[in-house]
Design a protein around this motif. Sequence first.
Motif, PDB file in Angstrom:
ATOM      1  N   PHE A 167     -12.013  23.216 -45.861  1.00 42.39           N
ATOM      2  CA  PHE A 167     -10.870  23.027 -46.745  1.00 42.39           C
ATOM      3  C   PHE A 167     -10.905  21.641 -47.399  1.00 42.39           C
ATOM      4  N   LEU A 168     -11.213  20.619 -46.609  1.00 43.23           N
ATOM      5  CA  LEU A 168     -11.222  19.249 -47.136  1.00 43.23           C
ATOM      6  C   LEU A 168     -12.296  19.032 -48.200  1.00 43.23           C
ATOM      7  N   LEU A 169     -13.347  19.847 -48.176  1.00 42.86           N
ATOM      8  CA  LEU A 169     -14.391  19.721 -49.195  1.00 42.86           C
ATOM      9  C   LEU A 169     -13.837  19.958 -50.594  1.00 42.86           C
ATOM     10  N   PHE A 170     -12.750  20.725 -50.684  1.00 47.19           N
ATOM     11  CA  PHE A 170     -12.153  21.052 -51.980  1.00 47.19           C
ATOM     12  C   PHE A 170     -10.845  20.297 -52.216  1.00 47.19           C
ATOM     13  N   ALA A 171     -10.624  19.252 -51.424  1.00 44.05           N
ATOM     14  CA  ALA A 171      -9.391  18.478 -51.552  1.00 44.05           C
ATOM     15  C   ALA A 171      -9.541  17.284 -52.486  1.00 44.05           C
ATOM     16  N   GLY A 172     -10.716  17.110 -53.075  1.00 38.47           N
ATOM     17  CA  GLY A 172     -10.925  16.019 -54.019  1.00 38.47           C
ATOM     18  C   GLY A 172     -10.912  14.644 -53.380  1.00 38.47           C
ATOM     19  N   LEU A 173     -11.422  14.516 -52.155  1.00 41.33           N
ATOM     20  CA  LEU A 173     -11.414  13.246 -51.434  1.00 41.33           C
ATOM     21  C   LEU A 173     -12.768  12.554 -51.526  1.00 41.33           C
ATOM     22  N   GLY A 174     -12.743  11.215 -51.436  1.00 39.11           N
ATOM     23  CA  GLY A 174     -13.970  10.454 -51.331  1.00 39.11           C
ATOM     24  C   GLY A 174     -14.553  10.575 -49.935  1.00 39.11           C
ATOM     25  N   PRO A 175     -15.780  10.080 -49.713  1.00 34.31           N
ATOM     26  CA  PRO A 175     -16.437  10.217 -48.407  1.00 34.31           C
ATOM     27  C   PRO A 175     -15.632   9.646 -47.247  1.00 34.31           C
ATOM     28  N   GLN A 204       3.705  20.223 -56.698  1.00 31.97           N
ATOM     29  CA  GLN A 204       2.905  19.492 -57.679  1.00 31.97           C
ATOM     30  C   GLN A 204       1.627  19.012 -57.006  1.00 31.97           C
ATOM     31  N   GLN A 205       0.580  18.886 -57.786  1.00 29.95           N
ATOM     32  CA  GLN A 205      -0.722  18.522 -57.239  1.00 29.95           C
ATOM     33  C   GLN A 205      -0.785  17.039 -56.916  1.00 29.95           C
ATOM     34  N   VAL A 206      -1.403  16.728 -55.773  1.00 33.17           N
ATOM     35  CA  VAL A 206      -1.671  15.333 -55.399  1.00 33.17           C
ATOM     36  C   VAL A 206      -3.117  15.009 -55.747  1.00 33.17           C
ATOM     37  N   THR A 207      -4.027  15.768 -55.157  1.00 34.42           N
ATOM     38  CA  THR A 207      -5.448  15.687 -55.505  1.00 34.42           C
ATOM     39  C   THR A 207      -6.151  16.911 -54.950  1.00 34.42           C
ATOM     40  N   GLY A 208      -6.979  17.548 -55.742  1.00 33.72           N
ATOM     41  CA  GLY A 208      -7.682  18.735 -55.288  1.00 33.72           C
ATOM     42  C   GLY A 208      -6.720  19.794 -54.773  1.00 33.72           C
ATOM     43  N   LEU A 209      -6.959  20.260 -53.534  1.00 36.37           N
ATOM     44  CA  LEU A 209      -6.081  21.255 -52.916  1.00 36.37           C
ATOM     45  C   LEU A 209      -4.859  20.638 -52.252  1.00 36.37           C
ATOM     46  N   PHE A 210      -4.793  19.321 -52.185  1.00 38.03           N
ATOM     47  CA  PHE A 210      -3.620  18.648 -51.622  1.00 38.03           C
ATOM     48  C   PHE A 210      -2.455  18.741 -52.605  1.00 38.03           C
ATOM     49  N   ARG A 211      -1.335  19.281 -52.114  1.00 39.37           N
ATOM     50  CA  ARG A 211      -0.149  19.419 -52.947  1.00 39.37           C
ATOM     51  C   ARG A 211       1.085  19.002 -52.147  1.00 39.37           C
ATOM     52  N   GLN A 212       2.171  18.759 -52.845  1.00 41.05           N
ATOM     53  CA  GLN A 212       3.441  18.451 -52.202  1.00 41.05           C
ATOM     54  C   GLN A 212       4.566  19.187 -52.925  1.00 41.05           C
TER      55      GLN A 212
END
Length: 482
Positions: A122-130, A257-265
Motif C-alpha cells: 500500500f505504501l508503495l502507492f502513497a507517494g512517499l520518499g524513501p 481530500q488528498q494529502v499525497t498519493g493514496l494518503f487522504r484525510q
Amino acid sequence: MAGIGFELRKIYDEQTPLSKEKAYGFTSLIYVGPFLLGLFLVGLVQVLAQFTLIDASSRMQVLTGITYAMLASLGIQSFFSYLVSRYLADSLYQDREDQVLSSFFASSVLLLLLGTVIYGTFLLFAGLGPWAYLLNLLLFGVLTLIWNSIQYLTAIQEYRSISKAFVLAAGILVLTGGLASFFGLNQGLLLGACLAYGFILIRMVGQILLHYPSNHRLSFDFLRRVDDYADLAPVGPLLFLGLYGHIVVALYSPLSQQVTGLFRQAPAYEFGLLLAFLLTLFGLVTYVISVEVFFYPHFHRFFLLYNKKGNYLSLQQAEREMMRVLQRELGYLIWKQVIATSLLMVGLNLLLLPMEASLPVGSLFLLNQLCLAYGIYGIANAYLLTLLYFADYRGAKQLAQVFATLSLGLTGLLAWLAPAYLGCGFLLASLILMFLARRRLGQLQEQMTYHVLGRPAQDALKTRHTYTNVAQKLEEIFAKFE
C-alpha cells in the motif's frame, strides 16, 4: 479477563467510600489505558507539529501517516486478536505457561510478515520518499507488535509498567521528534513517533519475558485452535471492519481530500472522532466491572454444579439466578451508557456551537452522529461479549458478519448519496447489531442446557485439521532457522 476478577472483587469488598472509583480506575488502566495513552501520543504529535519549522504539507503527511499506521496495525492484529486471547486464557487455566512465550513470538512473526507485505505494498502507492516509506513501515510494524503485546500484558496485569512506559515515551517524542522537526527535518516527528513507540514495545516485551517461563522456540500451536474454534477466528477481523471500516470509507469519500498519493484525510469526519470513540471504551470498562464483580460468581457456581453433578433443582435455581443478575447488570450498563452519551453530546455542543463557523463544514453534525453511534455500539458490544462469554462463537460470528456488511455498505451508500449523513451508516449498523445481539442472547437463555452440554459435543464432531496442518508446516519451516 483472567485474573482481573479477583482483584476487582477484592476492591469492592473493601466497602470504602472510593472503592467503586478505584475499581473503575483499575479496570481502565488495564483495558483501555494503553489505548488512551496511545491517543495522547498522537495528540502530542499534533501539538508539536504546530510549533515546528516544517511546512504544512509535510506536517499533514506525517499526521496522516500515523493515522494510517494505527488503523492498518489494528486491522492486521485483529486477525489473531480473539484467537490469541482464547489460547492465552486456556494456557493459563491449564497451567501451561511454558507455551505462552512461544505463542507470543510465533504470532508476532506471522503478524509482521503478513502486515509488511500488505501495508508495504500500500505504501508503495502513497507517494512517499524513501525515508518516509521506511519510517511509515517501521511505525506500522512497531504498533502491530504493541497491540499484540498488550494482550499478554493484560493477562499479567502489568498496567503500572505500561503507564510508565507511555509517560517516558512522551518525553522521548518531545526530545527527539520535536527537536528534529524544530530544526527543519521533515520526517523528524515521524522519527520521534517511531522511537517513542519503539521504547514502549521494548518495555512491554521485557515485562513479558520476565513474567513467563523462558521458551524462545516458535510454536504455532495457537493456530490449531482455529480448527477447534472455527467460528471464533473471523470475529476479530469482522468486528474491525464494522468498527473502523466506516472511517476508511470516509477517507475516500467526497468529504475527503488528498494529502499525497493514496494518503487522504476527511477533516469534517475525523473531527472529534476520538472523543466519540471514548464512549466505546466507557462501555467496555463498565461491562468488565459488572461481569467480573457481580455476574461471574453466579456464572462460576452454575458451571461448577454441572461439573460436580448438581441435582436438577439446584441447577435450575442457579441458572435462573445467573441470568437474573446478568439482565440486571446489562440494564445498569445501558442506563450508564445512555447517560454518558447524552452528557458527552450536550457538553460538546455547548462547547463547540459558538465556534462552529471556524470548524470544518458539517463537522459538528457528523460528530453528533458518531457520538450516538459509538454510544449504541458500546451497548451492542456488551451483548456480543456476553455471547462470547458463553462460548457462542457461531452466533458472534454471524452477528459480526451482519455488522461489518451493514457498516461498510450503508456508509459507502451514504458517502455518495448524502455525505452530510455519513455517520448514520455506522449508527444504523450499530443499532441493528444491538437488537440482533440482544435477541440472540435471549434465545441462548432459553436453550442454556443444550448450549452448555449439547453444542460443544456436536461441534467437536465437526472439528477439522486444516490449520493444524498449516501450523505443523510453519513449525517445520521455522525450525530450519533455529
